[in-house]
Scaffold this motif. Structure first.
Motif, mmCIF file in Angstrom:
data_model
loop_
_atom_site.group_PDB
_atom_site.id
_atom_site.type_symbol
_atom_site.label_atom_id
_atom_site.label_comp_id
_atom_site.label_asym_id
_atom_site.label_seq_id
_atom_site.Cartn_x
_atom_site.Cartn_y
_atom_site.Cartn_z
ATOM 1 N N VAL A 48 0.875 -1.168 0.000
ATOM 2 C CA VAL A 48 0.000 0.000 0.000
ATOM 3 C C VAL A 48 0.912 1.218 0.000
ATOM 4 O O VAL A 48 1.800 1.339 0.844
ATOM 5 N N ALA A 49 0.692 2.112 -0.951
ATOM 6 C CA ALA A 49 1.597 3.240 -1.176
ATOM 7 C C ALA A 49 0.880 4.565 -0.904
ATOM 8 O O ALA A 49 0.269 5.148 -1.802
ATOM 9 N N PRO A 50 0.937 5.059 0.348
ATOM 10 C CA PRO A 50 0.249 6.319 0.663
ATOM 11 C C PRO A 50 0.987 7.531 0.103
ATOM 12 O O PRO A 50 2.214 7.532 -0.053
ATOM 13 N N GLY A 51 0.208 8.569 -0.158
ATOM 14 C CA GLY A 51 0.775 9.875 -0.450
ATOM 15 C C GLY A 51 0.924 10.654 0.840
ATOM 16 O O GLY A 51 1.271 10.081 1.887
ATOM 17 N N GLU A 52 0.650 11.952 0.799
ATOM 18 C CA GLU A 52 0.751 12.765 2.007
ATOM 19 C C GLU A 52 -0.443 12.481 2.914
ATOM 20 O O GLU A 52 -1.585 12.737 2.551
ATOM 21 N N GLY A 64 -1.810 21.261 -5.138
ATOM 22 C CA GLY A 64 -1.130 20.347 -6.042
ATOM 23 C C GLY A 64 -1.667 18.934 -6.018
ATOM 24 O O GLY A 64 -1.107 18.045 -6.659
ATOM 25 N N ASN A 65 -2.752 18.705 -5.300
ATOM 26 C CA ASN A 65 -3.373 17.386 -5.213
ATOM 27 C C ASN A 65 -4.768 17.467 -5.837
ATOM 28 O O ASN A 65 -5.549 18.359 -5.486
ATOM 29 N N PRO A 66 -5.100 16.573 -6.749
ATOM 30 C CA PRO A 66 -6.414 16.651 -7.389
ATOM 31 C C PRO A 66 -7.587 16.684 -6.416
ATOM 32 O O PRO A 66 -8.603 17.337 -6.697
ATOM 33 N N LEU A 67 -7.493 15.986 -5.284
ATOM 34 C CA LEU A 67 -8.573 16.044 -4.298
ATOM 35 C C LEU A 67 -8.426 17.209 -3.332
ATOM 36 O O LEU A 67 -9.297 17.429 -2.483
ATOM 37 N N GLY A 68 -7.313 17.924 -3.432
ATOM 38 C CA GLY A 68 -7.169 19.201 -2.745
ATOM 39 C C GLY A 68 -6.871 19.158 -1.261
ATOM 40 O O GLY A 68 -6.994 20.174 -0.578
ATOM 41 N N ARG A 69 -6.446 17.995 -0.742
ATOM 42 C CA ARG A 69 -6.188 17.883 0.696
ATOM 43 C C ARG A 69 -5.271 16.699 0.961
ATOM 44 O O ARG A 69 -5.102 15.822 0.110
ATOM 45 N N PRO A 70 -4.663 16.661 2.178
ATOM 46 C CA PRO A 70 -3.946 15.447 2.575
ATOM 47 C C PRO A 70 -4.932 14.308 2.846
ATOM 48 O O PRO A 70 -6.146 14.530 2.933
ATOM 49 N N GLY A 71 -4.399 13.099 3.004
ATOM 50 C CA GLY A 71 -5.239 11.959 3.322
ATOM 51 C C GLY A 71 -5.387 11.754 4.818
ATOM 52 O O GLY A 71 -4.589 12.251 5.616
ATOM 53 N N VAL A 107 -2.698 5.185 -2.548
ATOM 54 C CA VAL A 107 -3.786 5.922 -1.902
ATOM 55 C C VAL A 107 -3.240 7.321 -1.602
ATOM 56 O O VAL A 107 -2.653 7.572 -0.565
ATOM 57 N N ASP A 108 -3.413 8.215 -2.583
ATOM 58 C CA ASP A 108 -2.742 9.517 -2.521
ATOM 59 C C ASP A 108 -3.586 10.680 -3.029
ATOM 60 O O ASP A 108 -3.067 11.769 -3.283
ATOM 61 N N GLY A 109 -4.891 10.466 -3.199
ATOM 62 C CA GLY A 109 -5.740 11.548 -3.684
ATOM 63 C C GLY A 109 -5.451 11.968 -5.107
ATOM 64 O O GLY A 109 -5.876 13.041 -5.545
ATOM 65 N N GLY A 110 -4.702 11.132 -5.836
ATOM 66 C CA GLY A 110 -4.348 11.461 -7.216
ATOM 67 C C GLY A 110 -3.047 12.221 -7.350
ATOM 68 O O GLY A 110 -2.673 12.627 -8.459
#
Length: 264
Positions: A184-188, A208-215, A242-245
């Motif tokens: 599992v490869a998380p982003g921020e 800079g994240n397509p979903l606009g927020r950290p996870g 799993v990085d919001g894009g």
């Protein structure tokens, strides 16, 4: 062979963040959980209370993933749990040194913690699962930097990329034993390690994240929970991001004036 692994799990690094959220979720799904901490025994005790509040058993061991005997953790917790169905490798560390300034001691410490430790625990867990002949799940938490470079994180990126490839090799070798191995490869993610509280996952803006927020840690834990369940029986050797894009933005930069996206 059909997998009927027991609902007994080990989650390393479960004193906070993603590991803590994962242990709590697995407890909700009926797992007894072996927990680990490095320095934060209070955090591990808090996790244990959450597991027990869900009607499950929790056991805590102090764990230093950088040590050559890291695999012995599995035996200690298996002895208390009474078996093993799932291993989740979360414990890790990072650094912030460019390659030309990176001390070899830091390089070795990060590689030992983020690659050697997960190798040793996964190796021992696989041996235990094979002997029990009930199948199982091994889940390695890497990072988007398993796939993408980051300035100032050479050792971290190298370790996570190595763990990602180790995951694939183990998936090839362990499939005949009904043991799946995935990363599992998380982003921020909003954790103490990234300098945030969990609530920041919804309060902080990330243009800079397509979903606009950290996870949020629960969003990573939910994916780990899927991989630890019978629902994922035909998934192995995968790296699930799993990085919001965030990793989709490699070919884009953000206009600092705020006018939108631009090609770079």
């Amino acid at each position: 062979m059909t997998s009927h692994f027991p609902r007994l799990a080990i989650v390393t690094g479960s004193d906070s963040g993603i590991g803590q959220a994962t242990a709590q979720l697995l407890a909700r799904e009926g797992f007894d959980v072996g927990l680990t901490c490095h320095h934060d025994s209070d955090g591990a005790q808090e996790t244990a209370k959450e597991v027990e509040a869900r009607g499950q058993k929790a056991y805590i061991e102090v764990f230093d993933a950088s040590q050559p005997d890291a695999g012995a953790l599995v035996d200690r917790l298996v002895g208390q749990l009474g078996g093993l169905g799932v291993l989740v490798n979360v414990a890790g560390t990072g650094h912030s040194d460019k390659v030309v300034d990176l001390p070899f001691d830091t390089w070795r410490r990060v590689l030992a913690t983020d690659l050697d430790g997960p190798f040793l625990t996964a190796q021992r867990a696989a041996q235990v699962m094979i002997a029990a002949d009930q199948g199982g799940r091994i889940i390695n938490v890497t990072s988007v930097h398993e796939h993408l470079p980051r300035v100032g994180s050479a050792a971290y990126c190298a370790a996570k990329a190595g763990l990602g490839m180790l995951t694939k090799v183990m998936a090839l070798e362990l499939g005949e034993h009904a043991i799946t191995v995935n990363s599992v490869a998380p982003g921020e993610i909003a954790t103490e390690m990234t300098g945030m509280d969990e609530s920041d996952a919804y309060d902080e803006e990330r243009s800079g994240n397509p979903l606009g927020r950290p996870g949020h840690v629960a969003e990573v834990a939910s994916l780990i929970g899927f991989l630890a369940s019978p629902r994922s029986a035909y998934v192995t050797g995968a790296s699930l991001t799993v990085d919001g894009g965030l990793s989709l933005m490699a070919a884009h930069g953000h206009d600092q004036a705020g006018s939108g996206w631009r090609d770079v």
